[in-house]
Design an enzyme around this catalytic site. Structure first.
Site, PDB file in Angstrom:
ATOM      1  CB  SER A   1      -0.925   0.065   1.410  1.00 55.31           C
ATOM      2  OG  SER A   1      -1.467   1.353   1.476  1.00 55.31           O
TER       3      SER A   1
ATOM      4  CE1 TYR B   1      -4.490  -1.954   4.819  1.00 56.30           C
ATOM      5  CE2 TYR B   1      -3.476   0.226   4.287  1.00 56.30           C
ATOM      6  CZ  TYR B   1      -4.027  -1.197   3.980  1.00 56.30           C
ATOM      7  OH  TYR B   1      -3.920  -1.381   2.600  1.00 56.30           O
TER       8      TYR B   1
END
Length: 260
Positions: A144, A157
């Protein structure tokens, strides 16, 4: 000459019941791969397989929790036993969490770690022996932009996706001599059912407004389409990308370099 084909390749895609994983699985099947869908949600995984077979492709569904090393190992062994090889692994299974350090309980931290980090490790651990034995393979991890850019309220995350990035580099380095390539892709916001559900849950009555606002956080002015990530994955897992390993590919509409 047809480029970026995966004819004769056996590919495993985790988290392929929806979103990015589903798009990658469909793209691979459309380009000749036999796709094995690994999905916690058995019904969702079978739905992806049904879509692929209806379009003339070949795919199989396997219900497994990627956080369960024994379960993952058994599935990979089964696939390799039937197919005789395992050419491509795409680690896409993952979960999100909203919160900064002080609003991230230990249970949530552990849950994110178990899927995003341990799940990626488990799947790579389960295929690396087979890939070495057969003389090579390709691993693609879905990281990501949060791996390299600070994102507000994404402590756990970001931690997990940073680990995915660095695991990618480590595996790429350690298995150069085994003809195993390992790369990762780092999407920004992608328009998936998860995004729609997040907006509906957190901003009821303001869905259109918030969708537009979130879209504009990418300098290009929109979210990515899942299939756009699928096309990048196809290239990186194809023979045409044979000189690429140990790389992270942002697919972010300019977010990392242009968002200032």
């Amino acid at each position: 000459m047809s480029l970026f084909r995966l004819d004769g390749k056996v590919a495993v895609v985790t988290g392929a019941g929806s979103g990015i994983g589903q798009a990658i699985a469909r793209c691979f099947a459309e380009n000749g791969a036999v796709v094995h869908v690994l999905e916690l949600n058995e019904e969702a995984g079978q739905g992806t397989v049904n879509d692929i077979t209806a379009a003339g492709g070949k795919a199989f569904a396997h219900a497994v929790n990627v956080a369960d090393q024994a379960g993952v190992g058994a599935v990979m062994q089964k696939i390799a036993g039937v197919s005789g090889r395992l050419d491509v692994l795409v680690n896409c299974a993952g979960i999100a969490h909203i919160g900064k350090l002080e609003t991230t309980p230990e249970a949530d931290f552990d849950r994110v770690f178990s899927v995003n980090v341990k799940g990626t490790y488990n799947c790579m651990y389960a295929v690396i022996g087979q890939m070495k034995q057969q003389g090579g393979g390709v691993i693609l991890n879905v990281a990501s932009i949060a791996s390299t850019v600070g994102i507000p309220d994404r402590f756990a995350y970001s931690m997990s996706k940073g680990a995915v990035l660095t695991m990618t580099l480590s595996v790429a380095k350690d298995y150069l001599g085994d003809n195993i390539r390992c790369n990762c892709v780092s999407p920004a916001r992608v328009h998936t059912p998860f995004v729609d559900g997040f907006i509906a849950k957190n901003y009821p009555g303001r869905e259109a407004e918030m969708f537009e606002k979130l879209s504009r956080t990418q300098p290009i002015g929109r979210m990515a389409k899942p299939e756009e990530v699928g096309y990048l994955a196809l290239y990186l897992c194809s023979d045409e990308a044979g000189f690429i390993t140990g790389c992270d590919y942002p697919i972010d509409g300019g977010f990392i370099k242009l968002n200032n």
